[in-house]
Design an enzyme around this catalytic site. Structure first.
Site, PDB file in Angstrom:
ATOM      1  N   SER A 124      64.505  40.470  81.103  1.00 46.95           N
ATOM      2  CA  SER A 124      65.724  40.412  81.907  1.00 46.95           C
ATOM      3  C   SER A 124      65.649  41.397  83.061  1.00 46.95           C
ATOM      4  O   SER A 124      65.022  42.466  82.952  1.00 46.95           O
ATOM      5  CB  SER A 124      66.904  40.766  80.999  1.00 46.95           C
ATOM      6  OG  SER A 124      68.035  41.086  81.764  1.00 46.95           O
ATOM      7  N   TYR A 148      70.715  46.431  74.052  1.00 50.44           N
ATOM      8  CA  TYR A 148      70.146  45.130  74.408  1.00 50.44           C
ATOM      9  C   TYR A 148      69.033  45.310  75.445  1.00 50.44           C
ATOM     10  O   TYR A 148      67.907  44.824  75.269  1.00 50.44           O
ATOM     11  CB  TYR A 148      71.230  44.190  74.961  1.00 50.44           C
ATOM     12  CG  TYR A 148      70.648  42.987  75.665  1.00 50.44           C
ATOM     13  CD1 TYR A 148      70.019  41.968  74.942  1.00 50.44           C
ATOM     14  CD2 TYR A 148      70.656  42.881  77.066  1.00 50.44           C
ATOM     15  CE1 TYR A 148      69.434  40.887  75.592  1.00 50.44           C
ATOM     16  CE2 TYR A 148      70.074  41.801  77.720  1.00 50.44           C
ATOM     17  CZ  TYR A 148      69.473  40.808  76.977  1.00 50.44           C
ATOM     18  OH  TYR A 148      68.881  39.737  77.618  1.00 50.44           O
ATOM     19  N   LYS A 152      64.617  44.774  75.401  1.00 43.15           N
ATOM     20  CA  LYS A 152      63.776  44.025  76.351  1.00 43.15           C
ATOM     21  C   LYS A 152      62.660  44.932  76.886  1.00 43.15           C
ATOM     22  O   LYS A 152      61.495  44.536  76.937  1.00 43.15           O
ATOM     23  CB  LYS A 152      64.632  43.487  77.506  1.00 43.15           C
ATOM     24  CG  LYS A 152      65.603  42.406  77.084  1.00 43.15           C
ATOM     25  CD  LYS A 152      64.869  41.169  76.596  1.00 43.15           C
ATOM     26  CE  LYS A 152      65.772  40.186  75.896  1.00 43.15           C
ATOM     27  NZ  LYS A 152      65.089  39.111  75.197  1.00 43.15           N
TER      28      LYS A 152
END
Ligand code: NAD
Ligand code: UD1
Length: 338
Positions: A124, A148, A152
C-alpha cells in the site's frame, strides 16, 4: 499459469481473478471469507464464464495451505489476504500482526517447500508515510502510524530478505494507491463493513440515501482547494496491473507503484461523481481526520516502463462503475446516522 489468489473473494482479489481468467490463467482462490462472501466466486464465474477452484481456508493455517500445494501444481501466488481497516488495526494490533504477517510467512514457506518461484504481494502507498509527492519507489519509507501499515512494511522486508538468499524467488511488491470503482457489469464491487471509512464507498452511500451527507475532512490543507489529494485508481486497472506484474516477474524483489499518477481533491471527486451520475452529493466541511496526510499520489513511470502497464479508465469510469454497483447491490437500505 495456475495462480493461487489468496483473498480472491475480496474487493481487489475478485476483480483480479476476472483479469487473470480473461488473460487465460487458471485460478485457485483461498479465502476464509472473514470480509467477503462466497457468492462473489459465483459472480466471477458468471462474468467470465470460466471455472474457479475455491478453498475456504485461512492462510495462517499451514496444513490447509500445504494441502492446496499438494493438490495442484501452482505456478505463482498473488497474496491479497489481509485485514485492512486502519482504525481497527489500532484497536486490535495482535489480530492484525498475526493475520497479516503470519499469512505472508506461511505462504512464503509453502513457496520454498513446493518450489514456487512467483510471488506478487499487495502492499500500500501507506508505507510512504508523509513523504514528498509524487511518491517514488526508491524513496526512504517513513514509519507508518498504525499496525496495518506496519504489517505491509514488514511483509515487504520479509519478502526482500527471503529473495536475497533464494536467488530464484521472483517477487513483485505492488503499492496500491486508492482503488475505487467496480467491474463494469455491476455484479461485483466494494462492500464495506458497516459505515464506510473510505471516501468513494461513503459517497455512493450518500448518493443512495443511506447516509444523509458526506463529511469532508478538512478544507485547510495547502492544496488547490484545501481538501485532501489522493490518487484514485479504477479497480479493474489495478487488477490488470497484477496480470502485467505476473507476466513480467523476474528474479529478486521489484517494487511498483500502481496508481494513475494524478492527484484528485475530495471536492473534485464529489463534482466528478455528481457529473458522471447526475446525482447530488450533499456535504459539510468538518475537522481534519486524525492521521490523514494532505497529498498522496504516485510516480508511475516504473510500472509503465517495466510492466508495460498503464491505466485505461479515468474518474468518470470510476464514479460511474462505483455507482452502478451500489445501485445493484441489495444491502439493507437503513439510514445510517453519524
Ligand atoms: P478485502 O477485505 O475486500 O479482501 C481481503 C480478502 O482476504 C477478504 O476476502 C478476506 O476474507 C480475506 N482474508 C483476510 N484474512 C485472511 C486469512 N487469514 N485467510 C484467508 N483469507 C483472508 O480487501 P481488499 O480491499 O480487496 O484488499 C486486498 C489487499 O490489498 C489487502 O492486502 C489490502 O491490505 C491491500 N490494499 C488494499 C487497499 C484498498 O484501498 N482496498 C489499498 C492498499 C492495499
Ligand atoms: C485510506 C487508509 C490508508 C489506505 C488508503 C487506500 C485510513 C486512515 N487510511 O487512506 O491506509 O492505504 O485508504 O485504501 O483509513 N475523506 C473525507 N470524508 C470521508 C472519507 C474520506 O473527506 O468520509 C477524505 C480523506 O480525508 C482523504 C480522502 O477523502 O483526504 C480519501 O480518504 P480515504 O478514502 O479514506 O483514503 P486515504 O485517506 O488515502
Amino acid at each position: 499459469m495456475m495462480i493461487l489468489v489468496t483473498g480472491g473473494a475480496g474487493y481487489i482479489g475478485s476483480h483480479t481473478c476476472i483479469a487473470l481468467l480473461e488473460a487465460g490463467h487458471t485460478v485457485i482462490v483461498a479465502d476464509n471469507l472473514c470480509n467477503s462472501k462466497v457468492e462473489t466466486i459465483d459472480k466471477i464465474k458468471q462474468i467470465t464464464n470460466r471455472e474457479i477452484i475455491f478453498y475456504h481456508i485461512d492462510v495462517t493455517d499451514q496444513t490447509a495451505v500445504d494441502t492446496i500445494f499438494l493438490n495442484h501444481s501452482i505456478d505463482g501466488i498473488i497474496h491479497f489476504a489481509a485485514l485492512k481497516a486502519v482504525g481497527e488495526s489500532v484497536e486490535e494490533p495482535l489480530n492484525y500482526y498475526c493475520n497479516n504477517i503470519v499469512g505472508t510467512l506461511i505462504l512464503a514457506k509453502a513457496c520454498e517447500k513446493f518450489g514456487v518461484k512467483r510471488f506478487v504481494f499487495s502492499s500500500s502507498a501507506t508505507v510512504y508515510g508523509e513523504n514528498e509527492v509524487p511518491f517514488v519507489e526508491t524513496m526512504k519509507l517513513q514509519p507508518t502510524t498504525n499496525p496495518y501499515g506496519e504489517t505491509k512494511a514488514m511483509s515487504e522486508r520479509i519478502l526482500t530478505d527471503i529473495a536475497k538468499v533464494n536467488q530464484e524467488f521472483s517477487v513483485s511488491i505492488l503499492r496500491y494507491f486508492n482503488p475505487v470503482g467496480a467491474h463494469e457489469s455491476g455484479l461485483i464491487g466494494e462492500v464495506p463493513n458497516g459505515i464506510p471509512s473510505n471516501l468513494m464507498p461513503y459517497v455512493t452511500q450518500v448518493a443512495k440515501g443511506k447516509i444523509k451527507h458526506l463529511r469532508v475532512f478538512g478544507d485547510d490543507y495547502s492544496t488547490l482547494d484545501g481538501t485532501g489529494i489522493r490518487d484514485y485508481i479504477h479497480v479493474m486497472d489495478l487488477a490488470e496491473g497484477h496480470v502485467a506484474a505476473l507476466n513480467k516477474l523476474k528474479a529478486g524483489v521489484h517494487v511498483y507503484n500502481l496508481g494513475t499518477g494524478e492527484g484528485t481533491s475530495v471536492l473534485e471527486l464529489i463534482k466528478a461523481f455528481e457529473k458522471a451520475n447526475g446525482v447530488e452529493i450533499p456535504f459539510e466541511i468538518v475537522d481534519r481526520r486524525q492521521g490523514d496526510i494532505a497529498e498522496c499520489y504516485a510516480d508511475v513511470s516504473k510500472a509503465k516502463q517495466e510492466l508495460n502497464w498503464t491505466v485505461k479508465r479515468g474518474l468518470v469510469e470510476m464514479c460511474r462503475d462505483a455507482w452502478r454497483f451500489e445501485k445493484n447491490y441489495r444491502a439493507s437500505d437503513m439510514l445510517i446516522k453519524h
